[in-house]
Write a protein that holds these residues in place. Structure first.
Motif, PDB file in Angstrom:
ATOM      1  N   SER A   1       0.945  -1.069  -0.102  1.00  0.00           N
ATOM      2  CA  SER A   1      -0.113   0.041  -0.011  1.00  0.00           C
ATOM      3  C   SER A   1       0.819   1.337  -0.023  1.00  0.00           C
ATOM      4  O   SER A   1       0.458   2.353  -0.043  1.00  0.00           O
ATOM      5  CB  SER A   1      -0.957   0.005   1.167  1.00  0.00           C
ATOM      6  N   CYS A   2       2.271   1.131   0.007  1.00  0.00           N
ATOM      7  CA  CYS A   2       3.186   2.294   0.091  1.00  0.00           C
ATOM      8  C   CYS A   2       3.759   2.676  -1.129  1.00  0.00           C
ATOM      9  O   CYS A   2       4.262   3.632  -1.282  1.00  0.00           O
ATOM     10  CB  CYS A   2       4.002   2.138   1.264  1.00  0.00           C
TER      11      CYS A   2
ATOM     12  N   LYS B   1       3.547   8.172  -4.061  1.00  0.00           N
ATOM     13  CA  LYS B   1       3.605   6.653  -4.449  1.00  0.00           C
ATOM     14  C   LYS B   1       3.722   6.343  -5.915  1.00  0.00           C
ATOM     15  O   LYS B   1       4.603   6.244  -6.430  1.00  0.00           O
ATOM     16  CB  LYS B   1       2.351   5.796  -3.893  1.00  0.00           C
TER      17      LYS B   1
ATOM     18  N   GLU C   1      -7.587  13.215   1.523  1.00  0.00           N
ATOM     19  CA  GLU C   1      -9.041  12.828   1.989  1.00  0.00           C
ATOM     20  C   GLU C   1      -9.857  13.856   2.811  1.00  0.00           C
ATOM     21  O   GLU C   1     -10.963  13.853   2.700  1.00  0.00           O
ATOM     22  CB  GLU C   1      -8.585  11.556   3.082  1.00  0.00           C
TER      23      GLU C   1
ATOM     24  N   ALA D   1      -0.612  15.469   1.515  1.00  0.00           N
ATOM     25  CA  ALA D   1      -0.478  13.680   1.610  1.00  0.00           C
ATOM     26  C   ALA D   1      -1.737  13.550   1.353  1.00  0.00           C
ATOM     27  O   ALA D   1      -2.648  14.001   1.152  1.00  0.00           O
ATOM     28  CB  ALA D   1      -0.107  13.836   2.993  1.00  0.00           C
ATOM     29  N   GLY D   2      -1.875  11.893   1.151  1.00  0.00           N
ATOM     30  CA  GLY D   2      -3.045  11.445   0.892  1.00  0.00           C
ATOM     31  C   GLY D   2      -3.973  11.675   1.784  1.00  0.00           C
ATOM     32  O   GLY D   2      -5.284  11.905   1.780  1.00  0.00           O
ATOM     33  N   ALA D   3      -3.642  11.499   3.375  1.00  0.00           N
ATOM     34  CA  ALA D   3      -4.719  11.683   4.161  1.00  0.00           C
ATOM     35  C   ALA D   3      -5.125  13.278   4.314  1.00  0.00           C
ATOM     36  O   ALA D   3      -6.486  13.630   4.431  1.00  0.00           O
ATOM     37  CB  ALA D   3      -4.024  11.435   5.563  1.00  0.00           C
TER      38      ALA D   3
ATOM     39  N   HIS E   1      -7.637   1.848   4.856  1.00  0.00           N
ATOM     40  CA  HIS E   1      -6.591   2.278   5.518  1.00  0.00           C
ATOM     41  C   HIS E   1      -7.155   3.214   6.862  1.00  0.00           C
ATOM     42  O   HIS E   1      -8.011   3.935   6.394  1.00  0.00           O
ATOM     43  CB  HIS E   1      -5.957   3.179   4.521  1.00  0.00           C
TER      44      HIS E   1
ATOM     45  N   THR F   1      -7.416  -2.491  -0.264  1.00  0.00           N
ATOM     46  CA  THR F   1      -6.136  -2.939   0.304  1.00  0.00           C
ATOM     47  C   THR F   1      -5.627  -4.302   0.340  1.00  0.00           C
ATOM     48  O   THR F   1      -4.635  -4.679   0.777  1.00  0.00           O
ATOM     49  CB  THR F   1      -5.985  -2.274   2.017  1.00  0.00           C
TER      50      THR F   1
ATOM     51  N   HIS G   1      -8.804  11.138  -4.515  1.00  0.00           N
ATOM     52  CA  HIS G   1      -7.252  11.650  -4.112  1.00  0.00           C
ATOM     53  C   HIS G   1      -6.133  10.803  -4.842  1.00  0.00           C
ATOM     54  O   HIS G   1      -6.438   9.548  -4.972  1.00  0.00           O
ATOM     55  CB  HIS G   1      -7.187  12.082  -2.692  1.00  0.00           C
TER      56      HIS G   1
HETATM   57  C1  LIG Z   1      -4.772   2.915   1.238  1.00  0.00           C
HETATM   58  C2  LIG Z   1      -4.064   4.312   1.498  1.00  0.00           C
HETATM   59  N1  LIG Z   1      -5.033   5.167   1.714  1.00  0.00           N
HETATM   60  C3  LIG Z   1      -4.419   6.326   2.492  1.00  0.00           C
HETATM   61  C4  LIG Z   1      -3.289   6.566   2.742  1.00  0.00           C
HETATM   62  C5  LIG Z   1      -2.722   7.939   3.390  1.00  0.00           C
HETATM   63  O1  LIG Z   1      -1.559   8.383   2.655  1.00  0.00           O
HETATM   64  P1  LIG Z   1      -0.492   9.312   3.174  1.00  0.00           P
HETATM   65  O2  LIG Z   1       0.298   8.535   3.895  1.00  0.00           O
HETATM   66  O3  LIG Z   1       0.251  10.002   2.098  1.00  0.00           O
HETATM   67  O4  LIG Z   1      -1.373  10.289   4.215  1.00  0.00           O
HETATM   68  C6  LIG Z   1      -2.448   5.520   2.624  1.00  0.00           C
HETATM   69  C7  LIG Z   1      -0.850   5.671   3.022  1.00  0.00           C
HETATM   70  O5  LIG Z   1      -0.223   4.628   3.305  1.00  0.00           O
HETATM   71  C8  LIG Z   1      -2.862   4.356   1.825  1.00  0.00           C
HETATM   72  O6  LIG Z   1      -2.147   3.162   1.968  1.00  0.00           O
END
Ligand SMILES: Cc1ncc(COP(=O)(O)O)c(C=O)c1O
Length: 508
Positions: free
Chosen positions: A86-87, A281, A151, A146-148, A181, A229, A276
């Motif tokens: 997932s990374c 990655k 979101e 960032a991903g979060a 996640h 995931t 997003h």
């Molecule tokens: C499936 C998934 N969603 C969201 C995220 C969050 O991304 P970030 O770490 O850039 O905040 C991750 C991070 O590993 C992820 O694997």
């Protein structure tokens, strides 16, 4: 046998001597002093320090040696396989770093008049267009870091949408599958939604029957990762989209796992309204240890008005910053986003082109399935869910059987991999898998490296059943052996900076 270098290296604050310097061109020292005096004169008195900060004073070569030694005690994607599920730890082309570090880029400032930074604005504008094309969305904002963060912005946009329809008070629930996640429920919750968990079925996908009973007039939306995931494509995605939309909700795509579908299928075409993208990655920018990153979001035409300001816009002649967006959720981050990361992604996409991106998806899926086929007979390791189905970019195994039969847990397997000079897979995630080992080989490692990983997994399984102590006490060949994980993450003992360390030692 692998043996990592181990240096008894102090932290940099414990090194150096007063007035020891790196090389300074003669005559420049006075100029630096003058510049410092001038800068001080500009600062209001209350912001001035009486003492110079206690920075370490070292020569250039000392700094260099210090960081080379530290790097020898570390593992990185340039050393070998990094199958952190997932990374998406893929190779980061050096060309992209060169571009991001070029003086043409490094010397510009976000406060410059847009007329003087047309080049970078053009790059960012084009990148957002490419990302919209890749994700099948109408417009993309590059702001989230960032991903979060993406979101969270996505969830705020969902709120803004329901508010504009006068439904926010009723639409309080954000649905999140149990395979998601951890950032998904956290972001939804931070944005003010009540998170409702949707169970998975025996095939590892969203349980459609359960979803039907959960969706209601309270549903603000569903956050979904596809492929999920477990590396499994949510086959019922069209039906899921219909269900959510008919109930008046929005569909959010967690694009952390975009690698497998690049150029193959677009989230927008699957029915997603907000997407997003974990730039760091899929688009190969270095992001070990939690950063740096970028998490742009793309939205459908209907949601475009809610995107943060400023929008980078083009009037056919010039690029400019558009703040005139009355329904925008306003700002989520300063300036235009994490430009150095975005620039690397721009270079990566440009160097590969559409065909290259599609090839990434193909090879990463091929690699994940190769590893899956070679590991599924390893004693003690089992494949949960949808055994007969192929996976997308990653595969998740369970070491639950191994724990029951010889007391060796997924964590121990991961630690033992370090002893063989390999990085560990993601461990104990997703939570719906007992003793999970989540393996994402990506497209950037050759067959020989995948085989080295596969052979090592077989070797570790044999050790677990014949000499479990070796696995339970691993790692032994690394610079730092077994960490006290509880101590490392407990608020009372966690030490994140030199200043924190000094405070702790002064008070203890
Ligand atoms: C499936 C998934 N969603 C969201 C995220 C969050 O991304 P970030 O770490 O850039 O905040 C991750 C991070 O590993 C992820 O694997």
């Amino acid at each position: 046998m692998f043996k990592q270098a181990s240096w008894n290296e102090p932290v940099i604050f414990e090194m150096g001597y007063r007035r020891r310097r790196g090389y300074i061109v003669p005559g420049v020292e006075e100029e630096i002093q003058k510049a410092m005096r001038d800068a001080k004169a500009l600062l209001p008195e209350k912001l001035q320090r009486n003492e110079a900060p206690r920075l370490p004073e070292l020569s250039e070569v000392e700094v260099l040696r210090h960081f080379v030694r530290l790097s020898q005690m570390n593992y990185c994607v340039d050393l070998g396989l990094y199958p952190l599920g997932s990374c998406t730890m893929k190779y980061n082309p050096k060309l992209n770093d060169l571009l991001a570090a070029s003086t043409a880029i490094a010397n510009i400032h976000p406060y410059q008049d847009p007329r003087t930074v047309q080049g970078i604005l053009e790059i960012l504008y084009k990148l957002s267009q490419w990302l919209a094309e890749i994700t099948g969305t109408y417009e993309v904002s590059l702001q989230p870091a960032a991903g979060a963060h993406g979101e969270f912005l996505g969830a705020l946009i969902m709120r803004a949408y329901h508010k504009s329809n006068h439904q926010l008070e009723d639409r309080t629930e954000l649905l999140v599958p149990d395979s998601a996640h951890g950032t998904n429920p956290a972001s939804g919750n931070m944005a003010g939604f009540k998170v409702v968990v949707v169970p998975s079925d025996e095939s590892g996908c969203v349980n459609l029957e359960a979803l039907k009973t959960i969706v209601s007039k309270r549903t603000a939306g569903l956050m979904l990762t596809n492929p999920n995931t477990l590396g499994i494509f949510e086959k019922d995605i069209e039906e899921i989209a219909k269900l959510i939309h008919e109930a008046g909700g929005l569909l959010y795509y967690d694009g952390a796992n975009l690698n497998a579908i690049l150029g193959k299928v677009k989230p927008g075409d699957m029915g997603f309204d907000v997407v997003h993208i974990n730039i760091h990655k899929t688009f190969a920018t270095p992001h070990g240890g939690g950063g740096p990153g970028a998490g742009p979001i793309g939205v459908s035409e209907e949601l475009e008005k809610f995107l943060p300001v400023p929008r980078i816009a083009f009037d056919g002649k010039d690029y400019y910053l558009d703040y005139d967006r009355p329904q925008s959720v306003r700002k989520i981050r300063c300036f235009y986003g994490n430009v150095a990361v975005l620039l690397r992604a721009f270079a990566y996409i440009m160097s590969l082109g559409a065909e290259g991106l599609e090839e990434i998806a193909e090879i990463s899926v091929l690699n994940a399935n190769y590893v899956l086929q070679k590991l599924k007979e390893v004693p003690g390791i089992e494949l949960p869910y949808a055994k007969g189905r192929s996976r997308k970019h990653e595969c998740v195994f369970s070491a639950g059987k191994m724990r029951k039969e010889c007391g060796v847990q997924a964590l121990n397997v991961s630690k033992r991999l370090l002893d063989y000079g390999l990085h560990a897979p993601t461990t104990n995630f997703p939570l719906i898998v007992d003793e999970a080992l989540m393996i994402e080989p990506t497209e950037s490692f050759e067959k020989e490296e995948l085989d080295r990983f596969i052979e090592t997994m077989w070797k570790i399984s044999k050790e677990a059943y014949t000499n479990p102590k070796t696995v339970l006490e691993a790692p032994k060949n690394t610079a730092i052996t077994r960490l006290d994980e509880a101590k490392a993450s407990h608020p009372k003992t966690m030490t994140l900076s030199w200043r924190m360390h000094l405070k702790r030692t002064e008070t203890s």
